[in-house]
Design a protein around this motif. Structure first.
Motif, PDB file in Angstrom:
ATOM      1  N   UNK A   1      -1.035  -5.663  -1.212  1.00 25.63           N
ATOM      2  CA  UNK A   1      -0.767  -5.495  -2.488  1.00 25.63           C
ATOM      3  C   UNK A   1      -0.938  -4.039  -2.812  1.00 25.63           C
ATOM      4  N   UNK A   2      -1.993  -3.369  -2.632  1.00 24.17           N
ATOM      5  CA  UNK A   2      -2.479  -1.874  -2.651  1.00 24.17           C
ATOM      6  C   UNK A   2      -1.205  -1.073  -2.181  1.00 24.17           C
ATOM      7  N   UNK A   3      -1.140  -1.469  -1.004  1.00 17.51           N
ATOM      8  CA  UNK A   3       0.011  -0.654  -0.244  1.00 17.51           C
ATOM      9  C   UNK A   3       1.363  -0.763  -0.810  1.00 17.51           C
ATOM     10  N   UNK A   4       1.674  -1.732  -1.530  1.00 17.79           N
ATOM     11  CA  UNK A   4       3.040  -1.729  -1.773  1.00 17.79           C
ATOM     12  C   UNK A   4       2.976  -1.468  -3.511  1.00 17.79           C
ATOM     13  N   UNK A   5       1.792  -1.108  -3.982  1.00 19.48           N
ATOM     14  CA  UNK A   5       1.509  -0.682  -5.353  1.00 19.48           C
ATOM     15  C   UNK A   5       1.931   0.746  -5.303  1.00 19.48           C
ATOM     16  N   UNK A   6       2.148   1.339  -4.190  1.00 19.41           N
ATOM     17  CA  UNK A   6       2.509   2.903  -4.364  1.00 19.41           C
ATOM     18  C   UNK A   6       4.029   3.083  -4.210  1.00 19.41           C
ATOM     19  N   UNK A   7       4.618   2.000  -3.889  1.00 17.01           N
ATOM     20  CA  UNK A   7       6.046   2.294  -3.769  1.00 17.01           C
ATOM     21  C   UNK A   7       6.619   2.550  -5.175  1.00 17.01           C
ATOM     22  N   UNK A   8       7.553   3.070  -5.124  1.00 17.18           N
ATOM     23  CA  UNK A   8       8.316   3.762  -6.466  1.00 17.18           C
ATOM     24  C   UNK A   8       8.888   2.302  -7.433  1.00 17.18           C
ATOM     25  N   UNK A   9       9.341   1.518  -6.588  1.00 14.71           N
ATOM     26  CA  UNK A   9      10.050   0.333  -7.401  1.00 14.71           C
ATOM     27  C   UNK A   9       9.117  -0.957  -7.703  1.00 14.71           C
ATOM     28  N   UNK A  10       7.761  -0.654  -7.242  1.00 20.98           N
ATOM     29  CA  UNK A  10       6.782  -1.664  -7.401  1.00 20.98           C
ATOM     30  C   UNK A  10       5.644  -0.906  -8.448  1.00 20.98           C
ATOM     31  N   UNK A  11       5.419   0.123  -8.568  1.00 23.79           N
ATOM     32  CA  UNK A  11       4.196   0.956  -8.837  1.00 23.79           C
ATOM     33  C   UNK A  11       4.031   0.327 -10.480  1.00 23.79           C
ATOM     34  N   UNK A  12       5.233   0.024 -11.109  1.00 25.33           N
ATOM     35  CA  UNK A  12       5.171  -0.323 -12.675  1.00 25.33           C
ATOM     36  C   UNK A  12       4.688  -1.734 -12.992  1.00 25.33           C
ATOM     37  N   UNK A  13       4.629  -2.130 -11.718  1.00 22.14           N
ATOM     38  CA  UNK A  13       4.426  -4.176 -11.611  1.00 22.14           C
ATOM     39  C   UNK A  13       3.168  -4.348 -11.067  1.00 22.14           C
ATOM     40  N   UNK A  14       2.726  -3.595 -10.047  1.00 20.18           N
ATOM     41  CA  UNK A  14       1.443  -4.156  -9.382  1.00 20.18           C
ATOM     42  C   UNK A  14       0.364  -3.458 -10.076  1.00 20.18           C
TER      43      UNK A  14
END
Length: 344
Positions: free
Chosen positions: A102-115
């Motif tokens: 979750x933390x790794x994905x939260x740094x992705x540009x397309x997921x940072x606004x959601x996670x």
């Protein structure tokens, strides 16, 4: 003879959000509803920009969220109510590896606004590894949304409470019984399989069950809990828990195995006694490439379809009903990804 700009056939999310486009743009219409509860009307009403199994997002997620919020504000202007329930989804983590992912994905540009990066512990449920909050997630007040819309249609003499009879459709005259129209929109969900004009579109039924339960011990009510399924409060002190996905058992009655799956899933996340008060099911129209099907008939250009909304009926229905309206009235091309012609 009654003259209208549009006939809408169907009574789920696609139909109502398309009706909203017509109301916004002062177009005349009638809407056909058989009065049976569609899959939309028994749905959870989840508004979620994240695929919570893999922590990924999907095509046009932010755009769909933005248009939905704007549309619900517009709808409030004539129903007097906003149906957005601002209770975010909290995904219960199975283990530390899920937290790390979750933390790794939260740094992705397309997921940072959601996670959300801040994990939270919820009272009343099993969550030893805490939960992750999905920002911009919410729910729709499903029952009031449909009840108020149908009251609005009745008041404005736009509702025809009967099954649409395809044999009464005179395409050359653009007439159905005593109603003449410019365009007709079929938003029938799995009912499209009985439609002689669009029965061949590539929708696949996906049966979903949910239960309504009475919990013996209170849990946090300002969130939507998700582990295997969604859990949140509804009316009369009950909670919604569901829903399942099944492409195999497609008969029109309750599957005991689906109910067992739900009871087991709820028992894993809720450590107290509960009582099942109600069991519901519906058939979601899905498409293999997970994109809706939108467009006009190959021969009859004033016959249109919007279908295949899948489990994201609210977001897809709102966004692509606007796309369809702009296609018809303004000539704005439909995205290739949803065009009915992609299967030809």
């Amino acid at each position: 003879m009654k003259n209208v700009d549009y006939i809408i056939v169907g009574d789920g999310y696609a139909a109502l959000f398309f009706a909203h486009q017509l109301i916004q743009n002062d177009k005349s219409f009638v809407i056909f509803s058989e009065g049976r509860k569609s899959a939309s009307q028994v749905s959870a009403g989840i508004i979620n920009p994240v695929v919570l199994k893999k922590f990924t997002t999907f095509w046009l997620a932010q755009e769909q969220i933005d248009i939905l919020k704007k549309s619900l504000d517009e709808i409030q202007s004539y129903t007097g109510k906003n149906y957005l329930i601002d209770t975010p989804i909290h995904r219960v983590f199975h283990d530390e590896n899920e937290q790390k992912l979750w933390l790794k994905k939260s740094d992705n540009e397309d997921l940072s606004a959601f996670l959300d990066k801040e994990f939270q512990h919820l009272d009343g449920i099993n969550n030893p590894f805490n939960t992750g909050k999905v920002n911009q997630s919410a729910r729709l007040n499903v029952s009031d949304f449909f009840n108020d819309f149908f009251d609005y249609f009745k008041r404005n003499e736009q509702l025809i409470s009967e099954r649409f009879d395809y044999s009464q459709l005179n395409i050359s005259e653009s007439a159905y019984k005593d109603v003449s129209f410019k365009h007709i929109i079929f938003c029938e969900g799995m009912g499209v399989k009985d439609n002689p004009y669009f029965s061949d579109i590539a929708v696949i039924p996906n049966k979903g069950h949910h239960i309504r339960v009475k919990l013996s011990e209170a849990i946090q009510s300002n969130v939507t809990i998700k582990k295997k399924h969604f859990l949140f409060p509804v009316n009369n002190g009950l909670y919604f828990y569901g829903g399942t996905y099944d492409r195999e058992q497609l008969h029109h009655h309750i599957d005991d195995s689906a109910v067992e799956q739900l009871i087991k899933g709820l028992s894993e996340v809720y450590p107290h006694d509960f009582e099942v008060s109600e069991i519901n099911f519906g058939f979601r129209p899905t498409v293999r490439d997970r994109r809706p099907i939108v467009g006009h008939h190959s021969s009859h250009k004033n016959l249109y379809v919007i279908n295949g909304l899948g489990a994201r009926g609210i977001l897809n229905g709102c966004y692509f009903s606007k796309s369809l309206y702009q296609f018809i009235e303004e000539g704005t091309p439909l995205p290739d990804e949803v065009s009915i012609s992609r299967f030809k």
